[in-house]
Enzyme design. Structure first.
Site, PDB file in Angstrom:
ATOM      1  N   LYS A  85      54.043  77.132  34.354  1.00 46.98           N
ATOM      2  CA  LYS A  85      52.767  77.828  34.574  1.00 46.98           C
ATOM      3  C   LYS A  85      52.925  79.343  34.642  1.00 46.98           C
ATOM      4  O   LYS A  85      52.030  80.081  34.264  1.00 46.98           O
ATOM      5  CB  LYS A  85      52.095  77.307  35.847  1.00 46.98           C
ATOM      6  CG  LYS A  85      51.585  75.880  35.656  1.00 46.98           C
ATOM      7  CD  LYS A  85      50.323  75.624  36.429  1.00 46.98           C
ATOM      8  CE  LYS A  85      49.643  74.348  35.969  1.00 46.98           C
ATOM      9  NZ  LYS A  85      50.383  73.136  36.355  1.00 46.98           N
TER      10      LYS A  85
ATOM     11  N   GLU B 187      41.271  78.778  39.477  1.00 46.64           N
ATOM     12  CA  GLU B 187      41.075  77.474  40.109  1.00 46.64           C
ATOM     13  C   GLU B 187      42.466  76.870  40.307  1.00 46.64           C
ATOM     14  O   GLU B 187      43.422  77.269  39.667  1.00 46.64           O
ATOM     15  CB  GLU B 187      40.258  76.556  39.192  1.00 46.64           C
ATOM     16  CG  GLU B 187      41.048  75.899  38.043  1.00 46.64           C
ATOM     17  CD  GLU B 187      41.555  76.887  36.986  1.00 46.64           C
ATOM     18  OE1 GLU B 187      40.998  77.998  36.870  1.00 46.64           O
ATOM     19  OE2 GLU B 187      42.525  76.547  36.282  1.00 46.64           O
TER      20      GLU B 187
ATOM     21  N   SER C 246      58.568  70.019  32.478  1.00 49.72           N
ATOM     22  CA  SER C 246      57.615  71.094  32.771  1.00 49.72           C
ATOM     23  C   SER C 246      57.753  71.699  34.167  1.00 49.72           C
ATOM     24  O   SER C 246      57.368  72.835  34.388  1.00 49.72           O
ATOM     25  CB  SER C 246      56.182  70.583  32.571  1.00 49.72           C
ATOM     26  OG  SER C 246      55.960  69.399  33.322  1.00 49.72           O
TER      27      SER C 246
END
Ligand SMILES: *Cc1c(COP(=O)(O)O)cnc(C)c1O
Length: 391
Positions: free
Chosen positions: A82, A104, A371
């Protein structure tokens, strides 16, 4: 539309004006070498890129088929892919002279990454999070506050990710002059899906280069989990024009595709509009967006990035799914066999790898995008396994 019939800007009023401003700014910096060089510097110096491409010898031996490599996005600062996207969008926000980031978050991973970069850049930060998620992930709420962010608790509807997005968009529309909406996946109105892909495609570029130096060839398979689809599009994009590379996206099947408790949008959904984009989506019979479920908070989204809808329609990428139980088993296998605790999201990609590898030859290669790291999930998996924790 940007991706066949998928994509678009299905927002109105002030949000549309704001999205247009982001579109113009992104178009300006998309060709600006200074912008990309600053981005690359932060990826390297702050986020710890390039991430390792690790040959999982033990897992390969255990499965007895294809060679398995893990792309270690879990080793990035803040523990997942991310950060790549957050750095890119925050740099764009700075160039647009915005002083505040609004985002968010579901489980809190994207909120923490955004709060981290806001701290680094000295920007104000506001994170919208559904009440249900706040209860499950109270440690991440504290973490965001520790990093200087303000957490807005959302009590509308089901009080989870979908409502958090709506709330963040609404807050953004009220202070467009100073704030930037930093979306957490390859979703939303144009230019977000494309822009997020451009910030995440470094994953696939590195895989190609690293595998070339280790094996002097392309992978046969690249496998990634799909929530909104940002880690998957980041891993796949470099290989889309290499037809010989098979690409597989793995969605969350939760408690099973024959139950209502899953988040397998592409497998079970239909075309429709959600969060400003035309894509594939899970709907109820009355036309409302379905509540979705997965043990994995990061995969628990009723839509999917429009580029994945397109890659599904054109059959360039194959989409499958994995249940909670399968993902937990894969989470345990990687921990035991390689000494690497994967994020429960990433464990979904491992499920498909564990099924596929034994059917392939020893000279074939699978790259799995790991990930994120699994520390955040340990408590939840212990509970799933009825392990008694004292705290
Ligand atoms: C958020 C998250 C995901 C899901 O998001 P995508 O946009 O589909 O990549 C997957 N893995 C981890 C570790 C995450 O934090």
């Amino acid at each position: 539309m940007e991706f066949g019939k998928f994509g678009g800007q299905f927002v109105g009023g002030e949000v549309l004006q704001a999205v247009k401003e982001v579109e113009r700014a992104y178009a300006k910096y998309a060709d600006d070498l200074d912008f990309w060089s600053e981005f690359k510097t932060y990826l390297k110096e702050y986020a710890n890129r390039p991430s390792l491409l690790y040959y999982a010898a033990n897992l390969t031996e255990m499965l007895g088929g294809a060679k398995i490599y893990l792309k270690r996005e879990d080793l990035n600062h803040t523990g997942s892919h991310k950060i790549n996207n957050v750095l890119g969008q925050a740099l764009l926000a700075k160039r647009m002279n915005k002083t505040k980031l609004i985002a968010e978050t579901g489980a809190g991973q994207h909120g923490v990454a955004t709060a981290t970069i806001a701290a680094l850049f000295g920007m104000e930060c506001e994170i919208h999070m559904g009440y249900e998620d706040v209860i499950k992930q109270s440690m991440n709420v504290y973490r965001m506050e520790l990093l200087g962010a303000k957490v807005i608790i959302v009590h509308d509807g089901l009080k989870t990710l979908k409502e958090a997005v709506d709330s963040a968009l609404c807050a953004w529309s009220k202070e467009l002059d100073k704030s930037f909406y930093l979306i957490g996946s390859a979703v939303g109105p144009h230019p977000y899906p494309k822009m997020v892909r451009e910030f995440q495609k470094v994953i696939g570029e590195e895989i190609k280069e690293q595998l070339h130096s280790k094996e002097q060839r392309l992978p046969d398979y690249v496998i990634a989990c799909v929530g909104g689809g940002s880690n998957a599009i980041g891993a796949f994009y470099e290989f889309i024009n290499h037809e010989e590379v098979n690409l597989i996206g793995v969605e969350a099947a939760g408690k099973g595709l024959d139950t209502k408790e899953h988040a397998s949008t592409i497998t079970k959904g239909v075309e429709g509009v959600i969060h400003g984009m035309n894509t594939i989506c899970l709907f109820e019979e009355n036309g409302e967006i379905s509540p979705v479920y997965s043990l994995s908070a990061g995969l628990d989204y009723p839509g999917v990035g429009p580029e994945h809808a397109y890659l599904h329609e054109t059959k360039r990428v194959k989409y499958v799914s994995a249940t909670d139980e399968e993902a937990v088993r894969a989470f345990e296998v990687l921990s035991r066999v390689e000494g690497i605790i994967p994020a429960i999201e990433s464990a979904h990609a491992l499920v498909e790898t564990i099924k596929l590898a034994p059917k392939l030859n020893k000279d074939q290669i699978i790259v799995v995008n790991l990930s994120g790291r699994g520390d955040k999930d340990v408590k939840q998996i212990a509970k799933y396994r009825n392990y008694e924790l004292v705290d």
